[in-house]
Design an enzyme around this catalytic site. Sequence first.
Site, PDB file in Angstrom:
ATOM      1  N   GLU A 425      12.504  32.064  88.751  1.00 40.26           N
ATOM      2  CA  GLU A 425      11.982  33.433  88.799  1.00 40.26           C
ATOM      3  C   GLU A 425      11.487  33.808  90.190  1.00 40.26           C
ATOM      4  OE1 GLU A 425       8.812  33.822  85.882  1.00 40.26           O
ATOM      5  OE2 GLU A 425       8.059  31.815  86.299  1.00 40.26           O
ATOM      6  N   ASP A 449      10.127  38.474  86.445  1.00 37.32           N
ATOM      7  CA  ASP A 449       9.555  38.204  87.765  1.00 37.32           C
ATOM      8  C   ASP A 449      10.622  38.182  88.853  1.00 37.32           C
ATOM      9  OD1 ASP A 449       6.728  38.019  87.625  1.00 37.32           O
ATOM     10  OD2 ASP A 449       6.940  36.207  86.419  1.00 37.32           O
TER      11      ASP A 449
HETATM   12  C1  PEP Z   1       9.966  36.314  83.363  1.00 35.94           C
HETATM   13  O1  PEP Z   1       9.324  36.398  84.408  1.00 35.94           O
HETATM   14  O2  PEP Z   1      11.105  36.790  83.220  1.00 35.94           O
HETATM   15  C2  PEP Z   1       9.379  35.656  82.186  1.00 35.94           C
HETATM   16  C3  PEP Z   1      10.087  35.412  81.104  1.00 35.94           C
HETATM   17  O3  PEP Z   1       8.076  35.314  82.249  1.00 35.94           O
HETATM   18  P1  PEP Z   1       6.863  36.344  82.036  1.00 35.94           P
HETATM   19  O4  PEP Z   1       7.438  37.660  81.607  1.00 35.94           O
HETATM   20  O5  PEP Z   1       5.974  35.739  81.023  1.00 35.94           O
HETATM   21  O6  PEP Z   1       6.283  36.385  83.404  1.00 35.94           O
HETATM   22 MG    MG Z   2       7.554  35.161  84.745  1.00 34.26          MG
END
Ligand code: PEP
Ligand code: MG
Length: 560
Positions: A425, A449
Amino acid sequence: MKTWKVKKTYSRGYALGPARIIEKKEIRTVYDKITGDNITAEIKRFDEAVEEGCRELMELSGKSEIFAAHAALASDIALREGVENKIKDKLMCAEEALLETSGEFVFIFESMEDEYMRERAADMKDVCERLLTILSGENENPFEGIEEKSIIIARELTPSDTAKMNLKLVAGFVMELGGATSHVSIMAKNLGIPCLTGAEGVLKGVKDKDFIIMDAGAGEIFAEPSKDLIEEYEEKAGKWREEEKRLRESAGLPSLTKDGIRFELCANAGNPEEVRGAAEYEIDGIGLFRSEFLYMGSDHFPTEEEQFFAYKEAACLLKDKELTIRTLDIGGDKELKYWQLPKEENPFLGYRAIRICLKEPDIFKPQLRAILRAGAFGNVRIMYPMITSVEEIREANKILEQCKKELEEEGIPYKKDIQTGIMIETPAAVMIAEELAKEADFFSIGTNDLTQYFLAADRGNEKVAEIYNSYHPSVLRAIAATIRAAHKQGIKAGMCGEFASDEKAAVLLLGMGLDEFSMSAGEISRVKSRLRETDYKEAKETADNILSKGSVTEVINCLI
Ligand code: PEP
Ligand code: MG
């Protein structure tokens, strides 16, 4: 015409029909005292009611996993102790002792911040009602007498209530209480029945048999609507039913593309209750268990035992399907009330996720130990978030090895060969994906992210919402490069960011070779149906073509 608007909706679809108001008989609250001679008999009466209740619940457990959890609550040692003490010390009859003890449980659950725990209060009330009904010898069904397809309107409905109704005669549910994870919401979602919770005041305004329209997606309820409005909604409802039918037809079918290529569909979850809801769909596992919700819903750092309990429950619910537990991902926009992080200029670029865990072994180790221990009960995997370097994985795995050693020395069972994967990410992770793939057992791409970091656009800032777009060629090429790197090293690449649940994106991702799609359980049938209609070879050609495009507009124009 009267109208209501519910603020938050968790459902879709339309229902039209007569209202059926479900009023349950009040539980009797005044009871006679018993005498000292009756103590043993009264405790026995309670034990027999529990036995009978558990028998009923285990019979119902085929209908929904929730009833097995209710059986565990009914036979809980603390409940039994509370009841026994009240019978002995206060000379209460079994009913009164049960009502008072379960009331104490409900009070504790309801005063918790975590929505999941608050909704356990409803489970306790339901179990108490069942045991009281058995003790009283009465067995009334409030749904008797419903003969035509109706919209059920109630203050609150318990799983035991829903088990009594003929769901073929339910067009929709409207409840004044409840939320996304209440049993009726989950059950309605699984059955494709529109459901609105939190509809305050409906019971005062609607009479039994009033004609109702409900628009679950918009959160709207109309009582005694005009003919024109009925016609308008009948048309909308017809189209929606056709679409639902198409989705449901593919639900029991294998996850294969038109040309026979297998894809994996997993769910994202934030607590065991969501895992339970997801387990009722046909899923390959949980691709992302956001462990931080356990931390955010508590008023203290969850202890190793508390975490072990939650992870073990989730692992057992999934039987041999995989449960991917992501280690604590706080920081950024996720805060803990009881642990003040230093104020930062750029929290999303600051002290968050794995960066905190590596610096705070007192926080990280209890979590790793809890996950390892839960691994002895199911197919558990660990996933580290926000990785930017090879060293971070090595460091995290070193701490993991220490935890294994400690558990070994303490003689506590744990999963010795647990898999460790990482979230991709950050742009850094994409650029060194090949090196990371040598250290990790699997990848999961976090597009929520990844998109914000690639496009330098805050995922929560309305002002840059137009810039934040996962169809940007830079993000698509990053995803493709990550999948290629994973495959080169012989590991699987999944995706647990929201992008995986976008039907058009899913086709593109399939064409790029993505192995696993993880998303909210409610989105799975839609994506599955779309991927089943897709030809992998065609999707691959489209993906290759799209990856050569240099702008979002060009990409969008090429989507199939
Ligand atoms: C993301 O960043 O795509 C993810 C799945 O994590 P979160 O949305 O919890 O940051
Ligand atoms: Mg994330």
